[in-house]
Write a protein that holds these residues in place. Structure first.
Motif, mmCIF file in Angstrom:
data_model
loop_
_atom_site.group_PDB
_atom_site.id
_atom_site.type_symbol
_atom_site.label_atom_id
_atom_site.label_comp_id
_atom_site.label_asym_id
_atom_site.label_seq_id
_atom_site.Cartn_x
_atom_site.Cartn_y
_atom_site.Cartn_z
ATOM 1 N N ALA A 127 1.266 4.283 -2.915
ATOM 2 C CA ALA A 127 0.991 5.512 -2.506
ATOM 3 C C ALA A 127 2.138 6.563 -2.884
ATOM 4 C CB ALA A 127 0.741 5.638 -0.975
ATOM 5 N N SER A 172 -0.410 9.883 3.964
ATOM 6 C CA SER A 172 -0.563 9.425 5.220
ATOM 7 C C SER A 172 -0.076 7.781 5.248
ATOM 8 C CB SER A 172 -1.955 9.109 5.662
ATOM 9 O OG SER A 172 -2.754 8.345 4.969
ATOM 10 N N LEU A 173 0.037 7.196 4.064
ATOM 11 C CA LEU A 173 0.607 5.789 3.895
ATOM 12 C C LEU A 173 1.878 5.691 3.876
ATOM 13 C CD1 LEU A 173 -2.165 4.338 1.483
ATOM 14 C CD2 LEU A 173 -2.237 4.046 4.172
ATOM 15 N N ASN A 205 0.746 -1.167 0.177
ATOM 16 C CA ASN A 205 0.143 0.062 0.082
ATOM 17 C C ASN A 205 1.086 1.301 0.099
ATOM 18 O OD1 ASN A 205 -2.494 -1.307 0.014
ATOM 19 N ND2 ASN A 205 -2.624 -1.195 2.126
ATOM 20 N N SER A 233 -6.897 17.084 -2.857
ATOM 21 C CA SER A 233 -7.614 15.853 -3.363
ATOM 22 C C SER A 233 -7.545 14.903 -2.123
ATOM 23 C CB SER A 233 -6.636 15.370 -4.634
ATOM 24 O OG SER A 233 -7.198 14.095 -4.829
ATOM 25 N N PRO A 234 -8.501 14.147 -1.739
ATOM 26 C CA PRO A 234 -8.722 13.067 -0.805
ATOM 27 C C PRO A 234 -7.880 12.079 -1.101
ATOM 28 C CG PRO A 234 -10.680 13.908 -1.256
ATOM 29 C CD PRO A 234 -9.956 14.563 -2.417
ATOM 30 N N GLU A 235 -7.585 11.625 -2.513
ATOM 31 C CA GLU A 235 -6.554 10.548 -2.838
ATOM 32 C C GLU A 235 -5.229 10.993 -2.209
ATOM 33 O OE1 GLU A 235 -10.284 10.308 -5.292
ATOM 34 O OE2 GLU A 235 -8.893 11.966 -4.844
ATOM 35 N N TYR A 236 -4.765 12.000 -3.019
ATOM 36 C CA TYR A 236 -3.528 12.562 -2.492
ATOM 37 C C TYR A 236 -3.258 12.711 -0.743
ATOM 38 C CZ TYR A 236 0.549 15.753 -2.118
ATOM 39 O OH TYR A 236 1.812 16.198 -1.948
ATOM 40 N N ILE A 237 -4.283 13.237 -0.165
ATOM 41 C CA ILE A 237 -3.956 13.290 1.308
ATOM 42 C C ILE A 237 -3.914 12.108 2.007
ATOM 43 C CG2 ILE A 237 -5.012 14.047 3.391
ATOM 44 C CD1 ILE A 237 -6.226 16.219 1.571
ATOM 45 N N HIS A 238 -4.910 10.916 1.380
ATOM 46 C CA HIS A 238 -4.707 9.542 1.851
ATOM 47 C C HIS A 238 -3.321 8.909 1.678
ATOM 48 C CE1 HIS A 238 -5.955 5.796 3.353
ATOM 49 N NE2 HIS A 238 -5.723 5.246 2.010
ATOM 50 N N ALA A 239 -2.915 9.255 0.535
ATOM 51 C CA ALA A 239 -1.649 8.554 0.091
ATOM 52 C C ALA A 239 -0.392 9.275 0.871
ATOM 53 C CB ALA A 239 -1.305 8.896 -1.535
#
Length: 360
Positions: A112, A357-358, A108, A349-355
């Motif tokens: 990311a 965090s990983l 994961n 972007s939520p996808e970028y912010i989540h990435a």
């Protein structure tokens, strides 16, 4: 008009000169590669890439942006990505407990990293990065070192596939390097000609395995400036046996093949003879490369760049190499697969912010 545009060159500074524009408009130019000297800040980079795209929309704008010590843009908001070894180390925590530990966390995180890497570059107009490194970490190569995911080819392939998936989500192609493997030799092909004395079976059963397992998802491959004398007397990037017989026919790879930098020491001697940039470029193209790189020669008077452009053109007229429609198709297939988000939109972007965090 040539059938395809094989040359990836560079520029000296943070803006385009009149000579740069002329070279980029040349029909044999297929793209350019950036280095740290071409970076000032995001606005400058975005303006520079926009000007390049105004000259030729089809140019590949490339960079070596792997993470760790090989990352050209590090300031003004660019994420400091970890070296690939960090993902291998995450993998090895599997079964030992701890938050975020283990193989699934590592895959994961690698996805990311690929997404962050690709999305940030594309937000500034850069559309291709030479990543990931598929070399195995034998522990003795200073030039590879922590750029490698792991010593185990299986772990390397799975983590690389995850990184490639992240790049794909950002609309960016990938490049597996350095085929069939640079990790076993200690010499640095930037300054020497490394020699790997192992036989073909040993290499195919270990170092080259990721190229077989990833042949359906790899966009491009960069061969090593390494000589494997039990297979061919020429470095892999100048060897039809390595590129056509093994990489394409035996391992099933159908994407683009880049030469490594023709200015490196490992590219300047072929068949025991020192060669010119033009001779090296012709040898790489005739061996099966679709694209050839000439790096760090635009500084000063840049005569080496013009020599190669003129030399390739003259050699084509003399039928010393032939442009291939298939090669041009492979080059164009490396261009982004979808529109890029601008920087401010990406940051929200939520996808970028989540990435983010990983990442380890």
């Amino acid at each position: 008009m040539p059938v395809h545009a094989p040359l990836i060159l560079d520029i000296a500074g943070t803006t385009l000169s009149a000579v740069d524009r002329e070279r980029l408009a040349h029909p044999l130019t297929g793209g350019l590669i950036f280095f740290a000297r071409n970076w000032q800040d995001r606005q400058q980079l975005t303006e520079l890439t926009a000007e390049i795209h105004s000259i030729r929309e089809d140019l590949l704008i490339c960079v070596d942006h792997e993470g760790g010590r090989v990352q050209r843009f590090r300031t003004d908001g660019f994420t400091h990505l970890p070296p690939m070894r960090a993902f291998g180390e995450m993998w090895m925590k599997d079964g030992r407990g701890g938050e975020g530990a283990g193989a699934m966390a590592a895959t994961n995180a690698a996805s990311a990293a690929g997404f962050v890497l690709g999305a940030e570059l594309r937000a500034c107009g850069v559309n291709f990065s030479f990543t990931p490194v598929l070399d195995l970490d034998y522990g003795g190569s200073s030039v590879i070192g922590d750029r490698a995911f792991h010593r185990d080819a299986r772990i390397t392939a799975l983590l690389a596939r995850s990184l490639m998936h992240g790049l794909l989500l950002a609309g960016m192609a990938n490049c597996g390097k350095h085929f069939p493997g640079h990790g076993f030799v200690k010499a640095d092909s930037h300054t020497e000609i490394p020699v790997d004395k192992r036989g073909l079976r040993a290499i195919l059963n270990d170092d080259a395995v990721p190229y077989k397992w990833l042949n359906t998802v790899m966009s491009s491959v960069m061969p090593a400036h390494v000589v494997y004398p039990k297979v061919d007397s020429r470095p892999a990037g100048f060897s039809s046996k390595w590129l056509n017989d093994i990489l394409r026919a035996q391992l099933g790879f159908g994407g683009a093949i880049f030469s490594d930098d023709l200015s490196m020491a490992g590219a300047r001697v072929i068949d025991g003879r020192e060669v010119s940039y033009t001779e090296a470029g012709i040898a790489a193209l005739n061996a099966g490369c679709d694209l050839v790189l000439l790096c760090n020669q635009s500084t000063g008077d840049g005569s080496a760049v013009d020599e190669l452009l003129d030399g390739l053109g003259e050699a084509m007229v003399k039928d010393q190499w032939r442009g291939r429609a298939a090669s041009e198709h492979r080059r164009l297939s490396l261009l982004p697969s979808k529109p890029a988000l601008d920087w401010d939109t990406l940051m929200r972007s939520p996808e970028y912010i989540h990435a983010l965090s990983l990442l380890p």
